[in-house]
Structures are given as C-alpha cells and as structure tokens.
Design an enzyme around this catalytic site. Sequence first.
Site, short mmCIF file in Angstrom:
data_model
loop_
_atom_site.label_atom_id
_atom_site.label_comp_id
_atom_site.label_asym_id
_atom_site.label_seq_id
_atom_site.Cartn_x
_atom_site.Cartn_y
_atom_site.Cartn_z
CD GLU A 22 -4.22 8.69 -3.76
OE1 GLU A 22 -4.30 9.83 -3.25
OE2 GLU A 22 -3.91 7.67 -3.10
N GLY B 278 -6.87 8.13 8.12
CA GLY B 278 -6.76 8.33 9.56
C GLY B 278 -8.05 8.81 10.20
CG ASP C 55 -1.99 1.04 1.17
OD1 ASP C 55 -2.47 1.33 0.05
OD2 ASP C 55 -2.37 1.57 2.23
CG HIS C 56 -0.50 4.86 0.39
ND1 HIS C 56 -0.96 5.86 -0.44
CD2 HIS C 56 -1.56 4.50 1.14
CE1 HIS C 56 -2.23 6.11 -0.19
NE2 HIS C 56 -2.63 5.28 0.76
CG ASP D 103 0.32 7.49 -3.37
OD1 ASP D 103 0.03 8.33 -4.24
OD2 ASP D 103 0.05 7.66 -2.17
CB SER E 147 -11.16 4.57 9.22
OG SER E 147 -10.54 3.31 9.15
CG HIS F 7 -6.67 4.99 -0.75
ND1 HIS F 7 -5.33 4.85 -0.50
CD2 HIS F 7 -6.93 4.19 -1.81
CE1 HIS F 7 -4.80 4.01 -1.37
NE2 HIS F 7 -5.76 3.60 -2.19
N GLY F 8 -9.20 5.67 2.80
CA GLY F 8 -9.78 6.39 3.93
C GLY F 8 -11.19 5.93 4.25
#
Length: 300
Positions: A131, A176, A79-80, A101, A209, A206-207
Amino acid sequence: MLVSAKEILDRANKENYAVPAPVVQTELNARVAIQEAVKKNSPVILLVPLIFDYDVDLFGRYLKQLADQVSIPVAIMHDHGSDFETAIACIKAGLSSIMVDRSQLPYEENILQVKELVKVAHAAGVSVEAELGHVGMATNYEEDCEKNLTEPDLAKRFIEETGIDCLAVAIGTAHGAYNHGQQPTIDFDRLKKIKEVTNNFPLVLHGGSGTGDESLSQVAQLGINKVNIGCELFTAAIQTIKDADTGGNGAYALTNLISEGYGKRLAHFFDVLGSTNKAWTALTLDKQVIGVELTEDTIL
C-alpha cells in the site's frame, strides 16, 4: 482451485474489471464466500486479517481445502500484514498471497521492508500486495484519509523498486463504517493518473464498504482490479438476524441467517464490479465438480 492473487488480478487488469475480496473470519463465511463465487462463476480473493487472532496454520489449511474443492479460481490473502514473522507464518500455512502493509512508515522504509518480503514470497510462489498513501479509518475520515492520498509518480517508482504484484491505493475510501450520513469522496482523476503512469498496473481499493454501487462500478472501469469488503458484509449478516424471528427454536437458525445475510450482500458485489462469469474455468452448477454436487442451495 487455489491460485495466487496475481493470477486473478492480471486477468482482471487485462479485461478491465474488479474482483471482490471479502473478509472471512470463520469456516462459516469462508464457505459462503466460495459458494457465492461459484454461483456467479467468478474468481474470488478471501481476505484473512489476523486481527481476529486465528490459528493461521489451521485456518490456512482449511481454506486451502475449500478452494481445492471448486473449479473457480480462489486466492487466499493475508490482509494488512504488519510484521515479517507473521508474513512468513502465512506463507508456511499455505496462503497464496500476502499483503505487506507498511503504508504508515516513511516512503523509503516502506520500500525496503516490502522489497524484503517480495523476495521471500516470490521464491515460494506467493504474490504480494503493498500500500502506498494510507487508507485510514472511516470514523476519522478527514484526518486519516483525505490527507494521505497516493501520489501517482511515487506509485510508479514504488512498483518498480519493490517488485510487488498489485498496489493498494488511497483515493478517498476508508476502512469500516462511515459516520452517519457521510460518504467517501473518490478522487477519480487521481485513479486515472495512477493507472496511466504505472502502465496499467493491477490496483486495489481498500474500504469498499459504504462506497456505493455507482462509485464502485466506476473505479472498476477506471482500473481498480480488487475491492476489499468487510464491514458491509458483516452488517448485512447482523441485520438479517435482527429481522428474523429467533424466538424459541428459531435460535437454531442463527448460522443459516448469518450465511444468508453475508452471502446475499456479497453476491451483489460480483455484478457491481464486473467479475460475474469471468472465471476462466467454466462451471455449471448442476454438474459434479471434484465430488461435490453444486446446486443453488449448496454450501460447500
């Protein structure tokens, strides 16, 4: 069984659902992530972010062994990735997918660097995510996220020129934890437009959460096929520890508590995103699968 992310996402795209992609840091949560996917009979994509300073060769071989023990589709993705050398190391370590990324670079440079790694990865049978736009940090939401959304027409050109297998788009989420009381504003119309102009290309969010069940369910229906989740799983694990009585010998339950919190929260996302019972190799929990007896209490 180990597969590429492309194989998972092409099917999700065709059948209009999304697959959870949980961040895994250790053997512990990698096992739990696969266990929960088995219970839900769902594909899963394990995310390996090297910000945690792994021995990627050792961890990659271990994750591959876990994936090979089950009959559901499991992809392992770096990832990334931010540099060429690390991407090559991940391919050599047996990861089935990488994310390149370069979203903070100028558009043309993003294309050039992604295109270079697509050639290498595809030659090795490894799928590639990139991305466009930029998904920033939730703690700096207005500056990082609201001003760097993906332009639909550029997305179409980017996909055509790079040859990637899936595209992470910026439509209002962030990485985050958001500041207290803050929630992301999802640009659903932008998502619909991107999906339309890219001819229903597999898209990634992505993100995940803190985005909320209703929004996640909606983006899955509108064309997102992979949702990255990290912070919310770790927070659930921590809260489970806090809520438990860990005094005295209760401290020995630490790893079980981590597994319980992480696993229970992850299980929820398979249902929200629509991937439950979408594994194309049917699995029954009370039967032998490659020598492993699977029950509700099994950790592979």
